[in-house]
Write a protein that holds these residues in place. Structure first.
Motif: not given
Ligand SMILES: Cc1cc2nc3c(=O)[nH]c(=O)nc-3n(C[C@H](O)[C@H](O)[C@H](O)COP(=O)(O)OP(=O)(O)OC[C@H]3O[C@@H](n4cnc5c(N)ncnc54)[C@H](O)[C@@H]3O)c2cc1C
Length: 480
Positions: A13, A357, A359
């Motif tokens: 985002g 951590y 998982y």
């Molecule tokens: C435990 C864990 C470990 C991970 N380890 C790694 C790692 O070591 N290295 C790596 O590269 N990746 C890792 N990942 C994966 C990585 O975090 C995600 O692939 C990445 O954050 C995806 O980014 P994004 O912007 O698509 O979504 P997200 O990071 O999921 O962000 C989405 C955002 O949108 C907000 N949102 C959702 N719905 C709404 C709504 N309706 N209204 C307003 N806001 C909303 C959420 O609150 C969130 O803040 C890990 C993920 C997890 C959970």
């Protein structure tokens, strides 16, 4: 009316908003939570003085992302901390295998397969950033077709097939299996070899870093740069329907396809909405964060040199565990992915103390407690680990999804990335970021190139939205 509203402030985002602001357009980000960042947040999950990465902990994709590399990160407070090695992979009754930046040093750890390892990676290390710019992109004509073809022909294979064929010994096979298991797919599936090769390749380009002060620093730096460009960010702004979106010419969803379907339903064709609803998310994870009174007592102390430790033994063992999770089962010895941030970033814990951590993958939505099996898997390679635990914090799939609606059933990488959904993400379309409505876009990890903190989904979605902005009529009604 803003030119663009982005729903969600995850790395994608924020990347989308930055790309839009850099094009001179006005943009506003709405975040449901009180804090920005989505998968890049850091919190005090255990004891005072300990900072834990709630989601992403280790950042090979973040540091190598073609989009992030072009941003002024240091000026906005992001410093990467590099370990001496990317991955340690302990094995029973023998020294651990380490993935080091130098292929020659890594090869020395691999015995009879040392040459085969170097032969596999050498062709991709001449100009690796060029290859990565093709790999971290949607399906399109590659900029470097010969290298991509060479990579793709091997990568399309199942990890088990390719790595059993290329390596004779357990050590190289195990190291590749650990990297391939980041796919969260059975290792007998096509394309899992590509995931293994990409992760191992990144380890030969850069030592997988952690962010100084916690992964939160990545989001803070992106937000700071976005504000510097004139973008606005509003927290505590959950979007549940289009009525929650302030007037904007286009809206980009950093959300799951399921949420896009629910929120966008009134302005999207039913056939597209039902395809979004058929999107598959795959297994979830069970995660534990620990406050520790010392470093993890690895039997092979070289494991302390790596930011990430892959626990699961041999390729056969890891493949069996991942296949079992896929069938909805709970393996006794799961593949465990561990990050030891404080080993390299002392700001994470009080002096002499540590964080970490780990998982394991679990069936979607599972409520089963996996604390014991994860800690037993660590004890197997680090006897005495449990005696170091001062406090622990556990997250099951339901808690992960409550934290962030994008983690459907606890799935952390935006959904299954098998042969079908890797390319057709979230649905099969020439421009996967666009929807049939020229004002709605999806920019989350449920679009190409998929999961991870690299911002490339956001960057490409922004290009799609910017093209649409040029074509839209001057006067537009609010969407809601
Ligand atoms: C435990 C864990 C470990 C991970 N380890 C790694 C790692 O070591 N290295 C790596 O590269 N990746 C890792 N990942 C994966 C990585 O975090 C995600 O692939 C990445 O954050 C995806 O980014 P994004 O912007 O698509 O979504 P997200 O990071 O999921 O962000 C989405 C955002 O949108 C907000 N949102 C959702 N719905 C709404 C709504 N309706 N209204 C307003 N806001 C909303 C959420 O609150 C969130 O803040 C890990 C993920 C997890 C959970």
């Amino acid at each position: 009316m803003d030119d663009a509203v982005v729903v969600g402030s995850g790395p994608n985002g924020l990347a989308a908003a930055i790309a839009i602001a850099r094009a001179g357009r006005s943009v506003r980000v709405l975040e449901a939570r009180r804090t920005i960042g989505g998968g890049i947040r850091t919190d005090a999950l255990t004891l005072p003085g300990y900072a834990h990465d709630v989601c992403s902990g280790c950042h090979p994709m973040g540091v190598l992302s073609p989009f992030f590399r072009a941003l002024p990160r240091a000026a906005h407070g992001l410093t990467w901390v590099y370990p001496p090695a990317s991955v340690a992979h302990p094995l029973d009754g023998q020294p651990a295998v380490l993935l080091r930046r130098s292929t020659a040093e890594t090869a020395r750890d691999l015995g009879e397969d040392g040459h085969a390892w170097q032969r596999l990676f050498a062709p991709f290390l001449h100009d690796p950033h060029a290859l990565l710019s093709d790999l971290l992109a949607p399906l399109r004509l590659p900029r470097h077709p010969i290298r991509m073809a060479r990579f793709g022909l091997q990568g399309l294979l199942p990890a088990t097939t390719l790595f059993r064929a290329r390596f004779r010994g357990q050590r190289a096979r195990a190291l590749m299996a650990g990297c391939a298991a980041h796919s969260i797919l059975p290792l007998e599936r096509p394309l899992t070899a590509a995931v293994g090769m990409i992760f191992a390749l990144t380890g030969h380009i850069v030592d997988w870093p952690v962010a100084a002060g916690g992964s939160r620093a990545i989001g803070d730096a992106l937000a700071s740069y976005l504000r510097h460009l004139g973008g606005k960010i509003e927290t505590d702004r959950p979007v549940r329907s289009l009525a929650d979106v302030p007037p904007a010419r286009v809206v980009l969803f950093d959300t799951s396809p399921a949420q896009l379907a629910d929120i966008g339903e009134p302005v999207l064709p039913p056939a597209y909405v039902s395809r979004l609803r058929r999107y598959r998310y795959g297994p979830g994870i069970f995660k534990i964060d620990w406050a520790l009174d010392g470093p993890i007592p690895w039997r092979d102390p070289r494991c302390l040199e790596a930011s990430t430790v892959h626990l699961g033994g041999t390729l056969d063992e890891i493949a069996a565990a991942e296949a079992a999770v896929w069938r909805g089962e709970y393996p006794e010895r799961p593949f465990v992915l561990l990050v030891q941030q404080s080993q390299f970033d002392p700001t994470r814990a009080p002096a002499g103390r540590h964080t970490g951590y780990a998982y394991c993958h679990v069936p979607s939505g599972s409520a089963v407690d996996r604390t014991d099996v994860i800690e037993r898997q660590i004890e197997r390679f680090a006897p005495g680990f449990q005696e170091r635990i001062l406090a622990r914090h556990v997250m099951r799939p339901a808690e992960l999804q409550q934290e962030n609606a994008n983690y459907v059933g606890g799935a952390i990488t935006g959904g299954v990335a098998d042969l079908r959904q890797f390319f057709a993400r979230p649905v099969l379309r020439l421009d996967p970021y666009s929807t049939p409505n020229p004002r709605l876009f999806i920019c989350s990890a449920s679009t190409p190139p998929g999961g991870g903190v690299h911002g490339m989904c956001g960057y490409f979605a922004a290009q799609s939205a910017l093209r649409s902005l040029k074509r839209l009529p001057e006067r537009l009604d609010p969407l809601g």
